[in-house]
Write a protein that holds these residues in place. Structure first.
Motif, mmCIF file in Angstrom:
data_model
loop_
_atom_site.group_PDB
_atom_site.id
_atom_site.type_symbol
_atom_site.label_atom_id
_atom_site.label_comp_id
_atom_site.label_asym_id
_atom_site.label_seq_id
_atom_site.Cartn_x
_atom_site.Cartn_y
_atom_site.Cartn_z
ATOM 1 N N LEU A 1 -6.076 -0.363 0.872
ATOM 2 C CA LEU A 1 -5.773 0.878 0.158
ATOM 3 C C LEU A 1 -6.734 1.041 -1.012
ATOM 4 O O LEU A 1 -7.198 0.045 -1.590
ATOM 5 C CB LEU A 1 -4.328 0.858 -0.348
ATOM 6 N N PRO A 2 -7.062 2.273 -1.393
ATOM 7 C CA PRO A 2 -8.032 2.468 -2.473
ATOM 8 C C PRO A 2 -7.501 2.020 -3.835
ATOM 9 O O PRO A 2 -6.297 2.010 -4.077
ATOM 10 C CB PRO A 2 -8.277 3.981 -2.467
ATOM 11 N N GLY A 3 -8.412 1.622 -4.698
ATOM 12 C CA GLY A 3 -8.069 1.404 -6.099
ATOM 13 C C GLY A 3 -7.586 0.022 -6.460
ATOM 14 O O GLY A 3 -7.088 -0.188 -7.569
ATOM 15 N N GLY A 4 -7.710 -0.968 -5.583
ATOM 16 C CA GLY A 4 -7.231 -2.310 -5.921
ATOM 17 C C GLY A 4 -7.322 -3.226 -4.722
ATOM 18 O O GLY A 4 -8.089 -2.986 -3.794
ATOM 19 N N ARG A 5 -6.516 -4.280 -4.735
ATOM 20 C CA ARG A 5 -6.550 -5.274 -3.660
ATOM 21 C C ARG A 5 -5.318 -5.186 -2.761
ATOM 22 O O ARG A 5 -5.065 -6.076 -1.952
ATOM 23 C CB ARG A 5 -6.657 -6.684 -4.257
ATOM 24 N N THR A 6 -4.571 -4.107 -2.858
ATOM 25 C CA THR A 6 -3.375 -3.947 -2.033
ATOM 26 C C THR A 6 -3.767 -3.525 -0.620
ATOM 27 O O THR A 6 -4.536 -2.587 -0.434
ATOM 28 C CB THR A 6 -2.422 -2.912 -2.640
ATOM 29 N N ALA A 7 -3.230 -4.215 0.366
ATOM 30 C CA ALA A 7 -3.515 -3.907 1.762
ATOM 31 C C ALA A 7 -2.398 -3.057 2.352
ATOM 32 O O ALA A 7 -1.230 -3.185 1.976
ATOM 33 C CB ALA A 7 -3.646 -5.199 2.568
#
Length: 418
Positions: A171-177
């Motif tokens: 997902l955009p903007g970080g390390r969240t998948a």
């Protein structure tokens, strides 16, 4: 497992800070440390319970993990502490101790080891057997090898541009998948139907999630920067819920650091993230601190549910809604449409149950300290009240709902009063 976490101490200052639901560095650090410690204890329990755990394939998998860790501890840590790994480990340990039922999936430890080795960038050769033509590599994605049979993996086996790979969507903007691949992204067949994860999304589905996620993060950063940062720090994956789900979101203890959520407009998704992150925080705190001694008997009124709730459920719901009340208050101060009404309604719900919650004799001293601080945070919202009589009107509406609920459940009415 809880006994192994008793080495953690929770200073009163940290307990009170966590109780307000407001993000704080020491609270975030405690949550992350508890999750990591619990995961390591769980993985060690799997290794100890595995037949021939000190020899054979299981030992080979563990040795590869250790080799990868020597080269890149961070990469290995991310694989082992990925939310889906926790679901696999709990299910595997349960199956190892069950006299009947399906066998434990110890081969998945090899997939974890291979993913860690690939991410660490070490030279290795490790043979694994794909299942149904797919080999899941946690935090990376899925390999779809051509011919059936065992697959010898090397450091060159993963190429995101190869058509044989399905990379995990970031997902955009970080390390969240956005995890729509890992078979352990949610607990197994015993999970309730409303919490079944969606199947692999199409590119259009990924794009829709990117748009909604970006919009939700934008709103969080605009209205409550600290909560936006907390969300990115504590949330490693989002699991899309299936199309039949009517639930906005859910957090499952086995998948610490993950939220199940359905597609929704950015304002609703932002609120869902705020709500679900609190469940994860309180779960971590409860792993190292006993807040009450109540059983699972469902007898309490909760204005956000139609069914009676056990004390644990009431505590979790009140905590998550306290955070929502604060979030909508900040959104209202920025002029978000409808935010004052949301704040007034949710705050009135929290205020209605806090006295009964705090008066429960089964709270421990730490639990009473915790609910005291929750109540103080709710009262502090008086400093920035909604315009007009919105708060009073919301309280009256909640009182009517409580009376109606008590008429429907007369045997439980005493548990709604102080």
């Amino acid at each position: 497992m809880t006994a192994a976490l008793t080495a953690f101490t929770v200073p009163t200052r940290t307990l009170r800070a966590l109780a307000t639901t407001e993000p704080c560095a020491e609270g975030t650090r405690l949550v992350r440390d508890v999750r990591r410690s619990k995961r390591l204890v769980l993985l060690r329990a799997v290794l100890d319970a595995a037949p021939g755990g000190r020899s054979g394939a299981t030992a080979d998998h563990w040795a590869l993990l250790e080799e990868a860790e020597r080269h890149d501890p961070g990469a290995v840590r991310d694989v082992l502490h990925y939310p889906a790994t926790g679901v696999w480990a709990e299910e595997t340990l349960r199956r190892l101790h069950a006299p009947y039922g399906p066998p434990a999936d110890l081969a998945h430890l090899g997939a974890l080891a291979a993913a860690a080795a690939l991410r660490a960038g070490i030279s290795f050769t490790h043979t694994l057997r794909p299942l149904h033509g797919r080999l899941v590599l946690p935090t990376l994605g899925v390999l779809r090898p051509g011919p059936p049979g065992p697959l010898a993996l090397t450091e060159r086996s993963w190429d995101p541009d190869d058509p044989a790979t399905l990379p995990l969507h970031a997902l955009p903007g970080g390390r969240t998948a956005l995890d729509d691949l890992d078979p352990y992204r949610a607990p197994g067949p015993a999970r309730p139907a409303p919490l079944r994860p969606a199947r692999r999304l199409t590119p259009k589905g990924h794009k829709r999630w990117d748009t909604q996620w970006s919009g939700a993060l934008t709103l969080l950063r605009r209205y409550d920067t600290a909560r936006a940062e907390e969300t990115l720090q504590l949330l490693r994956s989002v699991v899309p819920l299936g199309g039949a789900s009517r639930s906005h979101g859910a957090t499952l203890p086995a998948a610490a650091g993950s939220v199940l959520a359905r597609t929704q407009a950015p304002p609703a998704l932002a609120a869902t993230l705020v709500h679900e992150v609190q469940h994860g925080k309180l779960t971590a705190l409860s792993d190292v601190l006993t807040l009450h001694t109540a059983d699972r008997t469902a007898r309490h009124w909760a204005p956000w549910r139609s069914d009676p709730r056990p004390l644990e459920g009431l505590l979790h719901g009140t905590y998550a809604h306290l955070a929502l009340a604060g979030y909508w208050q900040r959104a209202a101060l920025y002029g978000a449409r409808g935010a004052w009404a949301q704040h007034a309604r949710i705050r009135a719900q929290v205020a209605a149950v806090l006295p009964a919650l705090h008066a429960d004799e089964r709270l421990t001293p730490a639990g009473r300290e915790f609910t005291d601080s929750m109540a103080a945070a709710e009262r502090a919202m008086d400093e920035l009240p909604p315009p007009g009589d919105q708060h009073a009107a919301a309280r009256r509406a909640v009182d009517r709902e409580r009376r109606a609920w008590c008429e429907k459940h007369p045997e439980l009415a005493p548990f709604t009063q102080v």
